[in-house]
Design an enzyme around this catalytic site. Sequence first.
Site, mmCIF file in Angstrom:
data_model
loop_
_atom_site.group_PDB
_atom_site.id
_atom_site.type_symbol
_atom_site.label_atom_id
_atom_site.label_comp_id
_atom_site.label_asym_id
_atom_site.label_seq_id
_atom_site.Cartn_x
_atom_site.Cartn_y
_atom_site.Cartn_z
ATOM 1 N N CYS A 1 0.859 -1.183 0.000
ATOM 2 C CA CYS A 1 0.000 0.000 0.000
ATOM 3 C C CYS A 1 0.894 1.232 0.000
ATOM 4 O O CYS A 1 2.111 1.137 0.209
ATOM 5 C CB CYS A 1 -0.885 0.009 1.237
ATOM 6 S SG CYS A 1 0.092 0.114 2.742
ATOM 7 N N HIS B 1 5.135 -5.681 8.233
ATOM 8 C CA HIS B 1 5.043 -7.098 8.562
ATOM 9 C C HIS B 1 5.357 -7.970 7.351
ATOM 10 O O HIS B 1 4.486 -8.639 6.814
ATOM 11 C CB HIS B 1 3.648 -7.409 9.099
ATOM 12 C CG HIS B 1 3.444 -6.857 10.472
ATOM 13 N ND1 HIS B 1 2.294 -6.235 10.860
ATOM 14 C CD2 HIS B 1 4.263 -6.818 11.536
ATOM 15 C CE1 HIS B 1 2.412 -5.849 12.118
ATOM 16 N NE2 HIS B 1 3.597 -6.190 12.538
ATOM 17 N N CYS C 1 2.538 5.891 9.105
ATOM 18 C CA CYS C 1 1.612 6.175 8.016
ATOM 19 C C CYS C 1 0.642 7.286 8.444
ATOM 20 O O CYS C 1 0.094 7.237 9.550
ATOM 21 C CB CYS C 1 0.834 4.905 7.672
ATOM 22 S SG CYS C 1 -0.424 5.197 6.439
ATOM 23 N N GLU D 1 0.441 -1.320 16.417
ATOM 24 C CA GLU D 1 -0.286 -0.095 16.062
ATOM 25 C C GLU D 1 -1.271 0.270 17.168
ATOM 26 O O GLU D 1 -1.411 1.439 17.538
ATOM 27 C CB GLU D 1 -1.024 -0.285 14.730
ATOM 28 C CG GLU D 1 -1.704 1.002 14.271
ATOM 29 C CD GLU D 1 -2.587 0.788 13.050
ATOM 30 O OE1 GLU D 1 -2.163 0.126 12.091
ATOM 31 O OE2 GLU D 1 -3.719 1.307 13.067
ATOM 32 N N THR E 1 -5.994 0.392 11.968
ATOM 33 C CA THR E 1 -6.397 0.697 10.592
ATOM 34 C C THR E 1 -6.564 -0.533 9.708
ATOM 35 O O THR E 1 -7.110 -0.430 8.622
ATOM 36 C CB THR E 1 -5.368 1.632 9.926
ATOM 37 O OG1 THR E 1 -4.086 1.043 10.068
ATOM 38 C CG2 THR E 1 -5.363 3.002 10.548
ATOM 39 N N SER F 1 0.758 -10.154 10.057
ATOM 40 C CA SER F 1 0.098 -9.051 9.353
ATOM 41 C C SER F 1 -1.406 -9.162 9.535
ATOM 42 O O SER F 1 -2.045 -10.106 9.087
ATOM 43 C CB SER F 1 0.457 -9.108 7.868
ATOM 44 O OG SER F 1 -0.492 -8.404 7.112
ATOM 45 N N SER F 2 -1.951 -8.158 10.197
ATOM 46 C CA SER F 2 -3.376 -8.187 10.517
ATOM 47 C C SER F 2 -4.242 -8.117 9.255
ATOM 48 O O SER F 2 -5.201 -8.863 9.100
ATOM 49 C CB SER F 2 -3.684 -7.002 11.424
ATOM 50 O OG SER F 2 -5.014 -6.987 11.768
ATOM 51 N N ASN F 3 -3.871 -7.239 8.313
ATOM 52 C CA ASN F 3 -4.747 -7.082 7.140
ATOM 53 C C ASN F 3 -4.724 -8.329 6.265
ATOM 54 O O ASN F 3 -5.711 -8.649 5.603
ATOM 55 C CB ASN F 3 -4.400 -5.801 6.361
ATOM 56 C CG ASN F 3 -3.095 -5.884 5.616
ATOM 57 O OD1 ASN F 3 -3.056 -6.342 4.477
ATOM 58 N ND2 ASN F 3 -2.007 -5.466 6.227
ATOM 59 N N SER G 1 1.608 -5.368 3.088
ATOM 60 C CA SER G 1 3.059 -5.283 3.295
ATOM 61 C C SER G 1 3.830 -6.302 2.457
ATOM 62 O O SER G 1 4.973 -6.631 2.768
ATOM 63 C CB SER G 1 3.381 -5.449 4.782
ATOM 64 O OG SER G 1 2.582 -6.418 5.373
HETATM 65 S S1 SF4 Z 1 -2.402 -0.436 5.414
HETATM 66 FE FE1 SF4 Z 1 -1.390 0.654 7.112
HETATM 67 S S2 SF4 Z 1 0.452 1.487 6.214
HETATM 68 FE FE2 SF4 Z 1 -0.891 0.958 4.518
HETATM 69 S S3 SF4 Z 1 -1.994 2.855 3.993
HETATM 70 FE FE3 SF4 Z 1 -3.216 1.663 5.478
HETATM 71 S S4 SF4 Z 1 -2.684 2.417 7.505
HETATM 72 FE FE4 SF4 Z 1 -1.106 3.082 6.052
#
Ligand code: SF4
Length: 402
Positions: free
Chosen positions: A66, A96, A157, A187, A250, A317-319, A379
């Site tokens: 990202c 991550h 970020c 975070e 986030t 990595s959470s996302n 990431s």
């Molecule tokens: S995923 Fe995390 S690092 Fe990437 S734009 Fe969103 S808040 Fe920022």
Amino acid sequence: MDTKAFKRSLQQSENYHRKGFGHQAEIATQLQSEYQSSLIQEIRNKNYTLQRGNVTIHLAQAFGFCWGVERAVAMAYETRKHFPTERIWITNEIIHNPSVNQRMLEMKVEFIPVEGGKKDFFVVNSGDVVILPAFGASVQEMQLLNEKSCKIVDTTCPWVSKVWNAVEKHKKIDYTSIIHGKYKHEETVATSSFAGKYLIVLNMQQAEYVVNYILNGGNREEFLAKFSKACSPGFDPDKDLERVGIANQTTMLKSETEQMGKIFERTMMTKYGPTELNQHFQSFNTICDATQERQDAMLDLVEQNLDLMIVIGGFNSSNTTQLQQIALERGIPSYHIDRETRILSGNRIEHRELNGDLKITENWLPDGEIVVGITSGASTPDIVVEDVIEKIVELKATAVVV
Ligand code: SF4
């Protein structure tokens, strides 16, 4: 501590850097050769589809690095270039992703050692350079580094900073921040360090428990035990849930954050009436666009006729975990891996389960024609995705020959 005033004075310090050092053009080529992939570009150009032998790959239309991560990695490279001889530390993984973090080590960017679960800043000396990662650092860490007269390179970020502003605002008007997140995630640790009163709520099940307590009361000891690691010191559920504001890590699932906001809003409306709602509830949409876009692209991808999914991203990595959750909820066989070497010989794959356990699954790659969905977390560099695709194609080609 007046965290807002501290942040303001830190930002004015000559030791504090958050805008890079003007070496962007020089490092752009290096970043491109280390992290970009021509195969992935080719797939993008072919409407996110690749056909090789009996394998069809469908790539999510938004995936991987990202903007915030790219910016943080670029700033770390720039930092090395700008301070060629200084000792450089990083308070946590820059992002991550194991391959990016390995690259940091190769560039002699060292991680702060962790002793007994605590970071040992003793190793950091005056004049050393310390990078704060994309997901930020706690205000206490920033204060400590400032006192040590380190040069701080802050790659936090801006989306994460936006959440910090939200919790500062809650603090100013004496609201408790309800933070949708994981209390151990760096975070969320950083965000809670800027908050006044806070409660970290992991999921809807916990949210329902809290709103039930707000409406009907309950067992105070049980409440405090349940959130013992996830609330501000001295938190009193009988007093500190009268006025609440929403914030989040986030990278949590957007739909869940929204649901959580709604359930708290409804609860405050029920308890205090619609005319008093604004005195008891503050909503704030703090989920970043990147997380949202990757989740939306994943939702589109799982609508296709897939035999299996590969979700690529760091195991912490959470996302990435959220993306994996979407595939599993649709009943698609889906494997979360962090690099291509998790694909083992003999049709075996080592992957992370949602609960964090590592598991080896046998015969994961079906015979014959297959359609594979692929995505990656915010990431993950494109080059890692390319390696995974090449490995799958190669395995299938070998299976045909045999
Ligand atoms: S995923 Fe995390 S690092 Fe990437 S734009 Fe969103 S808040 Fe920022």
